[in-house]
Design a protein around this motif. Structure first.
Motif, PDB file in Angstrom:
ATOM      1  N   VAL A  25      -2.412 -57.501  50.049  1.00 50.44           N
ATOM      2  CA  VAL A  25      -2.064 -56.193  50.190  1.00 50.44           C
ATOM      3  C   VAL A  25      -2.146 -55.016  49.856  1.00 50.44           C
ATOM      4  CG1 VAL A  25       0.726 -55.870  49.944  1.00 50.44           C
ATOM      5  CG2 VAL A  25       0.462 -58.393  49.990  1.00 50.44           C
ATOM      6  N   GLY A  26      -2.295 -55.091  49.257  1.00 52.82           N
ATOM      7  CA  GLY A  26      -3.151 -54.344  48.290  1.00 52.82           C
ATOM      8  C   GLY A  26      -3.746 -52.934  49.311  1.00 52.82           C
ATOM      9  N   LEU A  27      -4.858 -54.135  49.985  1.00 54.61           N
ATOM     10  CA  LEU A  27      -6.009 -53.345  51.373  1.00 54.61           C
ATOM     11  C   LEU A  27      -5.208 -53.029  52.663  1.00 54.61           C
ATOM     12  CD1 LEU A  27      -8.983 -55.105  49.908  1.00 54.61           C
ATOM     13  CD2 LEU A  27      -8.406 -53.110  49.518  1.00 54.61           C
ATOM     14  N   LYS A  28      -3.860 -52.631  52.866  1.00 55.81           N
ATOM     15  CA  LYS A  28      -3.194 -52.800  54.029  1.00 55.81           C
ATOM     16  C   LYS A  28      -3.459 -51.086  54.273  1.00 55.81           C
ATOM     17  CE  LYS A  28       1.531 -51.195  53.866  1.00 55.81           C
ATOM     18  NZ  LYS A  28       2.914 -51.659  54.097  1.00 55.81           N
ATOM     19  N   GLY A  29      -3.797 -51.178  55.613  1.00 53.80           N
ATOM     20  CA  GLY A  29      -4.237 -50.059  56.453  1.00 53.80           C
ATOM     21  C   GLY A  29      -5.454 -49.529  56.626  1.00 53.80           C
ATOM     22  N   HIS A  30      -6.143 -50.668  55.113  1.00 52.30           N
ATOM     23  CA  HIS A  30      -7.849 -49.930  55.681  1.00 52.30           C
ATOM     24  C   HIS A  30      -8.877 -51.470  56.194  1.00 52.30           C
ATOM     25  CE1 HIS A  30      -7.177 -47.551  51.883  1.00 52.30           C
ATOM     26  NE2 HIS A  30      -6.900 -48.198  51.555  1.00 52.30           N
ATOM     27  N   PRO A  31      -9.331 -51.084  56.998  1.00 51.05           N
ATOM     28  CA  PRO A  31     -10.670 -51.541  57.481  1.00 51.05           C
ATOM     29  C   PRO A  31     -11.155 -53.231  56.618  1.00 51.05           C
ATOM     30  CG  PRO A  31     -11.908 -49.994  57.122  1.00 51.05           C
ATOM     31  CD  PRO A  31     -10.046 -49.554  56.719  1.00 51.05           C
ATOM     32  N   PRO A  32     -11.443 -54.483  57.100  1.00 48.63           N
ATOM     33  CA  PRO A  32     -11.626 -55.318  56.222  1.00 48.63           C
ATOM     34  C   PRO A  32     -13.307 -55.060  55.818  1.00 48.63           C
ATOM     35  CG  PRO A  32     -11.423 -56.227  59.014  1.00 48.63           C
ATOM     36  CD  PRO A  32     -10.936 -54.607  58.208  1.00 48.63           C
ATOM     37  N   MET A  33     -13.005 -55.506  54.109  1.00 49.74           N
ATOM     38  CA  MET A  33     -14.177 -54.575  53.648  1.00 49.74           C
ATOM     39  C   MET A  33     -15.647 -56.327  53.809  1.00 49.74           C
ATOM     40  SD  MET A  33     -12.359 -55.214  49.870  1.00 49.74           S
ATOM     41  CE  MET A  33     -11.733 -57.087  50.014  1.00 49.74           C
ATOM     42  N   PRO A  34     -16.329 -55.345  53.725  1.00 48.41           N
ATOM     43  CA  PRO A  34     -18.338 -55.843  54.092  1.00 48.41           C
ATOM     44  C   PRO A  34     -18.468 -57.251  52.742  1.00 48.41           C
ATOM     45  CG  PRO A  34     -18.317 -53.464  53.190  1.00 48.41           C
ATOM     46  CD  PRO A  34     -16.893 -53.560  53.554  1.00 48.41           C
ATOM     47  N   TRP A  35     -17.255 -56.860  52.137  1.00 50.43           N
ATOM     48  CA  TRP A  35     -17.770 -57.866  51.429  1.00 50.43           C
ATOM     49  C   TRP A  35     -16.525 -59.137  51.111  1.00 50.43           C
ATOM     50  CZ3 TRP A  35     -14.675 -56.129  47.439  1.00 50.43           C
ATOM     51  CH2 TRP A  35     -14.177 -54.519  48.077  1.00 50.43           C
ATOM     52  N   GLY A  36     -16.023 -58.658  51.896  1.00 49.25           N
ATOM     53  CA  GLY A  36     -14.697 -59.231  51.818  1.00 49.25           C
ATOM     54  C   GLY A  36     -14.919 -60.652  51.868  1.00 49.25           C
ATOM     55  N   MET A  37     -15.687 -61.697  52.311  1.00 51.93           N
ATOM     56  CA  MET A  37     -15.735 -62.743  52.809  1.00 51.93           C
ATOM     57  C   MET A  37     -16.523 -63.675  51.518  1.00 51.93           C
ATOM     58  SD  MET A  37     -17.267 -64.296  56.111  1.00 51.93           S
ATOM     59  CE  MET A  37     -16.800 -63.729  57.552  1.00 51.93           C
ATOM     60  N   ALA A  38     -17.236 -62.799  51.247  1.00 49.58           N
ATOM     61  CA  ALA A  38     -17.971 -63.137  49.293  1.00 49.58           C
ATOM     62  C   ALA A  38     -17.039 -63.260  48.336  1.00 49.58           C
ATOM     63  CB  ALA A  38     -19.535 -61.799  49.512  1.00 49.58           C
ATOM     64  N   ILE A  39     -15.986 -62.659  48.247  1.00 46.72           N
ATOM     65  CA  ILE A  39     -15.116 -62.371  47.791  1.00 46.72           C
ATOM     66  C   ILE A  39     -14.832 -63.866  47.845  1.00 46.72           C
ATOM     67  CG2 ILE A  39     -13.011 -61.641  46.672  1.00 46.72           C
ATOM     68  CD1 ILE A  39     -14.690 -58.863  46.338  1.00 46.72           C
ATOM     69  N   GLY A  40     -13.852 -64.503  49.154  1.00 50.55           N
ATOM     70  CA  GLY A  40     -12.706 -64.758  49.853  1.00 50.55           C
ATOM     71  C   GLY A  40     -13.949 -66.212  49.415  1.00 50.55           C
ATOM     72  N   TYR A  41     -14.960 -66.329  49.495  1.00 51.18           N
ATOM     73  CA  TYR A  41     -15.442 -67.946  49.536  1.00 51.18           C
ATOM     74  C   TYR A  41     -16.275 -68.128  48.258  1.00 51.18           C
ATOM     75  CZ  TYR A  41     -14.983 -68.390  54.222  1.00 51.18           C
ATOM     76  OH  TYR A  41     -14.851 -68.899  55.403  1.00 51.18           O
ATOM     77  N   THR A  42     -15.663 -67.017  47.806  1.00 55.62           N
ATOM     78  CA  THR A  42     -16.582 -67.392  46.103  1.00 55.62           C
ATOM     79  C   THR A  42     -15.108 -68.130  45.305  1.00 55.62           C
ATOM     80  OG1 THR A  42     -18.641 -66.024  46.240  1.00 55.62           O
ATOM     81  CG2 THR A  42     -17.149 -66.142  43.373  1.00 55.62           C
ATOM     82  N   THR A  43     -14.234 -67.177  45.518  1.00 53.58           N
ATOM     83  CA  THR A  43     -12.817 -67.863  44.472  1.00 53.58           C
ATOM     84  C   THR A  43     -12.602 -68.518  45.009  1.00 53.58           C
ATOM     85  OG1 THR A  43     -12.691 -65.411  45.281  1.00 53.58           O
ATOM     86  CG2 THR A  43     -10.067 -66.655  44.459  1.00 53.58           C
ATOM     87  N   MET A  44     -13.107 -69.060  46.632  1.00 57.73           N
ATOM     88  CA  MET A  44     -12.763 -70.419  46.675  1.00 57.73           C
ATOM     89  C   MET A  44     -13.515 -71.489  46.198  1.00 57.73           C
ATOM     90  SD  MET A  44     -12.545 -70.363  51.307  1.00 57.73           S
ATOM     91  CE  MET A  44     -10.974 -69.039  52.253  1.00 57.73           C
ATOM     92  N   LEU A  45     -14.582 -70.977  46.402  1.00 56.47           N
ATOM     93  CA  LEU A  45     -14.901 -72.266  45.470  1.00 56.47           C
ATOM     94  C   LEU A  45     -15.087 -72.285  43.517  1.00 56.47           C
ATOM     95  CD1 LEU A  45     -18.760 -71.299  46.498  1.00 56.47           C
ATOM     96  CD2 LEU A  45     -17.612 -73.606  46.786  1.00 56.47           C
ATOM     97  N   ILE A  46     -14.502 -71.900  43.429  1.00 55.67           N
ATOM     98  CA  ILE A  46     -14.423 -71.082  41.655  1.00 55.67           C
ATOM     99  C   ILE A  46     -12.790 -72.138  41.810  1.00 55.67           C
ATOM    100  CG2 ILE A  46     -12.635 -69.548  40.141  1.00 55.67           C
ATOM    101  CD1 ILE A  46     -15.475 -67.958  41.022  1.00 55.67           C
ATOM    102  N   ALA A  47     -11.685 -70.913  42.748  1.00 56.30           N
ATOM    103  CA  ALA A  47     -11.004 -72.640  43.301  1.00 56.30           C
ATOM    104  C   ALA A  47     -11.192 -74.061  43.390  1.00 56.30           C
ATOM    105  CB  ALA A  47      -9.476 -71.423  43.955  1.00 56.30           C
ATOM    106  N   LEU A  48     -11.649 -74.218  43.836  1.00 54.05           N
ATOM    107  CA  LEU A  48     -11.765 -76.149  44.290  1.00 54.05           C
ATOM    108  C   LEU A  48     -12.617 -76.500  43.526  1.00 54.05           C
ATOM    109  CD1 LEU A  48     -11.742 -76.071  48.052  1.00 54.05           C
ATOM    110  CD2 LEU A  48     -10.649 -76.899  46.964  1.00 54.05           C
ATOM    111  N   SER A  49     -13.017 -75.580  41.815  1.00 56.89           N
ATOM    112  CA  SER A  49     -13.988 -76.785  41.132  1.00 56.89           C
ATOM    113  C   SER A  49     -12.951 -77.386  40.351  1.00 56.89           C
ATOM    114  CB  SER A  49     -14.248 -75.683  39.685  1.00 56.89           C
ATOM    115  OG  SER A  49     -13.154 -74.798  39.207  1.00 56.89           O
TER     116      SER A  49
END
Length: 177
Positions: A25-49
């Motif tokens: 929601v915060g990045l609406k209208g901006h292209p996908p971030m090159p590091w967005g996938m890294a943030i996403g999967y890191t968050t998944m690992l933290i969450a799935l701990s």
């Protein structure tokens, strides 16, 4: 055990879902971030701990310090399933609230990257056609929902497998007496 699955699955779902929603929601209208996938999967690992914590808690509190591999693995998969469903629901909510057309934005970004890399006109035409087909498929919830689920669930399977393998050994992080 069902209560534990829903509690820890809900915790994992919230840990991964809140940043996903805020970033989308915060990045609406901006292209996908090159590091967005890294943030996403890191968050998944933290969450799935939460899977590891839940299995250890079950082993130490309810199992008397012992848990077998398959029950631990099954519990981890169930927690990952709950977290995955929450992840999908949050993604759908983020798409609705932000109003972004993810597939079109993603397609434009992929085409721009290929163009910048010096792709030929024929390659760009084929890629444009493929991205248009992807956008059509992605508009169908029967395609989009399972696709979104497969972003997080394999990470949950891996975390469950490692957690069950480690925690089946009662000498690994033994319960405090």
């Amino acid at each position: 055990m069902l209560r534990t699955i829903f509690v820890f699955g809900g915790i994992a779902g919230l840990i991964v879902g809140v940043p996903l929603f805020v970033m989308t929601v915060g990045l609406k209208g901006h292209p996908p971030m090159p590091w967005g996938m890294a943030i996403g999967y890191t968050t998944m690992l933290i969450a799935l701990s939460a899977v590891f914590v839940a299995i250890k808690r079950r082993r130490d509190v309810e199992g008397g310090g012992v848990i077998r591999f398959w029950p631990a693995f099954g519990m981890g998969l169930a927690i990952s399933l709950v977290a995955g469903v929450i992840y999908v629901l949050v993604w759908e909510a983020a798409l609705t609230v932000s109003g972004i057309d993810f597939a079109a934005d993603y397609g434009r970004e992929v085409i721009a990257q290929k163009r910048a890399a010096g792709a030929s006109a024929a390659e760009l035409a084929t890629l444009t056609k493929d991205m248009a087909a992807f956008a059509t498929q992605y508009a169908d919830p029967l395609y989009r929902l399972p696709m979104t689920f497969t972003e997080i669930f394999p990470v949950g399977v891996l975390v469950s497998l490692i957690s069950a393998a480690l925690l089946r050994n009662p000498r690994f992080l033994p319960a405090r007496r």
